[in-house]
Scaffold this motif. Structure first.
Motif, PDB file in Angstrom:
ATOM      1  N   LYS A  42      -1.241  -4.853  46.351  1.00 37.73           N
ATOM      2  CA  LYS A  42      -1.231  -3.405  46.553  1.00 37.73           C
ATOM      3  C   LYS A  42      -2.508  -2.788  45.996  1.00 37.73           C
ATOM      4  O   LYS A  42      -2.903  -1.681  46.401  1.00 37.73           O
ATOM      5  N   LYS A  43      -3.188  -3.475  45.077  1.00 38.40           N
ATOM      6  CA  LYS A  43      -4.403  -2.941  44.461  1.00 38.40           C
ATOM      7  C   LYS A  43      -5.654  -3.265  45.262  1.00 38.40           C
ATOM      8  O   LYS A  43      -6.756  -2.924  44.826  1.00 38.40           O
ATOM      9  N   ASP A  44      -5.500  -3.887  46.438  1.00 39.44           N
ATOM     10  CA  ASP A  44      -6.696  -4.274  47.179  1.00 39.44           C
ATOM     11  C   ASP A  44      -7.383  -3.075  47.832  1.00 39.44           C
ATOM     12  O   ASP A  44      -8.427  -3.226  48.453  1.00 39.44           O
ATOM     13  N   MET A  45      -6.787  -1.896  47.674  1.00 41.11           N
ATOM     14  CA  MET A  45      -7.477  -0.669  48.088  1.00 41.11           C
ATOM     15  C   MET A  45      -8.105   0.033  46.887  1.00 41.11           C
ATOM     16  O   MET A  45      -8.429   1.216  46.933  1.00 41.11           O
ATOM     17  N   GLY A  46      -8.298  -0.716  45.792  1.00 42.07           N
ATOM     18  CA  GLY A  46      -8.850  -0.141  44.576  1.00 42.07           C
ATOM     19  C   GLY A  46     -10.249   0.428  44.752  1.00 42.07           C
ATOM     20  O   GLY A  46     -10.625   1.379  44.050  1.00 42.07           O
ATOM     21  N   GLY A  47     -11.025  -0.127  45.672  1.00 42.18           N
ATOM     22  CA  GLY A  47     -12.348   0.445  45.940  1.00 42.18           C
ATOM     23  C   GLY A  47     -12.248   1.843  46.509  1.00 42.18           C
ATOM     24  O   GLY A  47     -12.953   2.767  46.074  1.00 42.18           O
ATOM     25  N   SER A  48     -11.357   2.021  47.482  1.00 39.02           N
ATOM     26  CA  SER A  48     -11.188   3.361  48.061  1.00 39.02           C
ATOM     27  C   SER A  48     -10.579   4.317  47.045  1.00 39.02           C
ATOM     28  O   SER A  48     -10.941   5.499  46.996  1.00 39.02           O
ATOM     29  N   ALA A  49      -9.649   3.825  46.219  1.00 39.38           N
ATOM     30  CA  ALA A  49      -9.044   4.677  45.192  1.00 39.38           C
ATOM     31  C   ALA A  49     -10.096   5.155  44.199  1.00 39.38           C
ATOM     32  O   ALA A  49     -10.098   6.325  43.789  1.00 39.38           O
ATOM     33  N   THR A  50     -11.010   4.264  43.824  1.00 35.59           N
ATOM     34  CA  THR A  50     -12.056   4.636  42.867  1.00 35.59           C
ATOM     35  C   THR A  50     -13.054   5.597  43.501  1.00 35.59           C
ATOM     36  O   THR A  50     -13.511   6.555  42.865  1.00 35.59           O
ATOM     37  N   VAL A  51     -13.381   5.366  44.761  1.00 36.57           N
ATOM     38  CA  VAL A  51     -14.288   6.265  45.474  1.00 36.57           C
ATOM     39  C   VAL A  51     -13.682   7.663  45.590  1.00 36.57           C
ATOM     40  O   VAL A  51     -14.372   8.675  45.387  1.00 36.57           O
ATOM     41  N   LEU A  52     -12.395   7.739  45.904  1.00 36.58           N
ATOM     42  CA  LEU A  52     -11.750   9.052  46.013  1.00 36.58           C
ATOM     43  C   LEU A  52     -11.671   9.740  44.655  1.00 36.58           C
ATOM     44  O   LEU A  52     -11.851  10.963  44.555  1.00 36.58           O
ATOM     45  N   GLY A  53     -11.411   8.972  43.594  1.00 36.94           N
ATOM     46  CA  GLY A  53     -11.411   9.562  42.268  1.00 36.94           C
ATOM     47  C   GLY A  53     -12.778  10.088  41.880  1.00 36.94           C
ATOM     48  O   GLY A  53     -12.901  11.185  41.318  1.00 36.94           O
ATOM     49  N   LEU A  54     -13.833   9.317  42.193  1.00 39.40           N
ATOM     50  CA  LEU A  54     -15.198   9.754  41.919  1.00 39.40           C
ATOM     51  C   LEU A  54     -15.552  10.973  42.759  1.00 39.40           C
ATOM     52  O   LEU A  54     -16.181  11.922  42.262  1.00 39.40           O
TER      53      LEU A  54
END
Length: 463
Positions: A251-263
């Motif tokens: 489920k964490k394999d979208m962590g790149g997009s999650a970090t980009v959206l947080g940034l």
């Protein structure tokens, strides 16, 4: 728990920071406080807390240990541990902390307030902190809010965080910050020339699971920054199916997009003078009769052909089409973020954010930013002699070179092939997960590299 500073500043309890190697600050406090500390064996270990009762039985003063320099070097946000130990109430930091140490203490307090409570109520009375004098409270709250978004997205299971859900989060951000957003999904990906995003995601064919490319723009002046985040909402491994143990955290394999959206949330909330573009290829790497196969040769948006030697190396495929799109505009800087390779974790563990940069000056800026905001990074080499490892002969590129050597480097070299017109490109190969709880970083999803990038933007883009 709140991730904001206290709004009610009345009757705040003094919270004194005591350095373990210089406990002279105790001498400045009332004799009764010093006696209470000695009676209770207060040693000022990092994050140690002692509440001192007043005549009415409530907390009148509190002490928190700052530890020794070696302890602080080994544990980020060590003071944040105090928040969970203190009785509920409002506190005001006292002591000699200043500059970056004060910023770290204040931000750590906010981040310690994070709880993932979507599925279970974790609310309880908490200790709140008045924004200390000398910190930019609005900036720290914006950073904490961006980090909370990243953590929430990673922690949410795929049943509630598929491609359509990720799109909705981006749309909500666009509404909140008056950004423009466009989404290309399903068969339209082929019509608009995003063939590898389509190939990876086509096996998840239900409407809310089908592949899509999210494209958000914000800001009308200043240099252009394009962020590209891997949004693989679940990764079964495709036909090269992962074993159960390896699939458990996917489920964490979208962590790149999650970090980009947080940034992106941090950038927009702070109103930075730049033009921001966010690109997220959102897919599920599922298994069905129309799944892409080992041995397939895909033609990318860039025109480069890619031999698929492992369907579990799918993240670089979807990123490649998004990077090709980003490169067509030649922005001032492209940064991609992805939970891309296990090789990076073997190399540096779960805490460090490995990154690659095409310009040494940009790498220097990231390193400098990281050390000032307690967001550790480690530069990895775009080692050109390994280029031959990603050239299979039957196609221009190989998505999964055999042999297992330099897996993170070869992935970064693969992505770099799709950024040909933009001189300045950086890639972060992050883990996105904290395996054990630590102060300000509970077990679960975590942002990596975002604060370092934010701190470096002044130098990177001359803001």
């Amino acid at each position: 728990m709140p991730m904001r500073f206290a709004s009610n500043t009345s009757r705040a309890v003094p919270l004194h920071v005591i350095d373990q190697e210089d406990m002279s600050a105790l001498e400045t406090l009332p004799a009764s406080v010093k006696t209470w500390a000695e009676t209770n064996g207060f040693k000022a270990a990092l994050g140690e807390v002692l509440a001192v009762p007043g005549e009415d039985g409530t907390v009148s003063v509190a002490l928190v240990g700052y530890g020794a320099p070696k302890d602080r070097a080994r544990k980020r946000f060590g003071l944040a541990a105090a928040r969970a130990k203190l009785p509920a109430g409002t506190y005001q930091l006292q002591g000699s902390l200043e500059g970056e140490a004060l910023d770290e203490a204040a931000l750590g307090w906010l981040l310690e307030g994070y709880r993932f409570d979507r599925y279970a109520n974790q609310s309880r009375p908490v200790a709140e902190l008045i924004a200390p004098d000398g910190v930019d409270a609005a900036r720290l709250e914006a950073i904490a809010a961006g980090e909370a978004l990243t953590r929430d997205l990673i922690n949410t299971p795929t049943q509630d965080m598929g491609p359509a859900d990720l799109e909705q989060i981006a749309r909500d951000l666009a509404v909140q910050f008056q950004a423009d957003i466009a989404v290309t999904e399903g068969e339209a990906l082929l019509e608009q020339n995003y063939p590898m995003i389509h190939a990876v995601g086509r096996a998840a064919h239900l409407p809310d699971r089908c592949p899509r490319l999210i494209d958000m723009r914000w800001g009308e002046e200043g240099p252009q920054l394009t962020l590209v985040g891997k949004g693989v909402c679940f990764d079964t491994g495709g036909l090269n199916l992962k074993p159960g143990g390896s699939m458990a955290l996917m489920k964490k394999d979208m962590g790149g997009s999650a970090t980009v959206l947080g940034l992106a949330r941090m950038i927009m909330s702070l109103g930075l003078k730049l033009r921001l573009r966010v690109l997220i290829p959102a897919v599920e790497n599922a298994v069905s009769g129309n799944a892409f196969r080992p041995g397939d040769i895909l033609t990318s948006r860039k025109g480069l052909t890619v031999e698929v030697n492992n369907t579990d190396a799918e993240g670089r495929l979807v990123l490649a089409d998004a990077l090709a799109l980003a490169d067509e505009e030649t922005p001032d800087l492209i940064i991609s973020m992805a939970t891309l390779t296990g090789a990076a974790r073997v190399a540096v563990g779960p805490d460090l954010s490995p990154f690659y940069a095409t310009r040494p000056e940009d790498a220097d800026a990231i390193r400098n930013g990281a050390k000032h905001v307690a967001d550790p990074v480690w530069e990895m080499p775009l080692w050109s002699p390994y280029e031959t490892m990603i050239e299979p002969g039957i196609a221009d590129l190989d998505n999964a070179p055999k042999g297992g050597f330099a897996g993170s480097i070869t992935a970064a070299l693969f992505l770099n092939r799709f950024v040909t017109d933009t001189p300045r490109y950086m890639h972060f190969d992050i883990y996105g997960w904290n395996p054990t709880s630590a102060p300000a970083r509970p077990k679960g999803g975590v942002g990596m590299g975002a604060r370092a990038i934010l701190a470096a933007l002044q130098d990177l883009l001359d803001l």
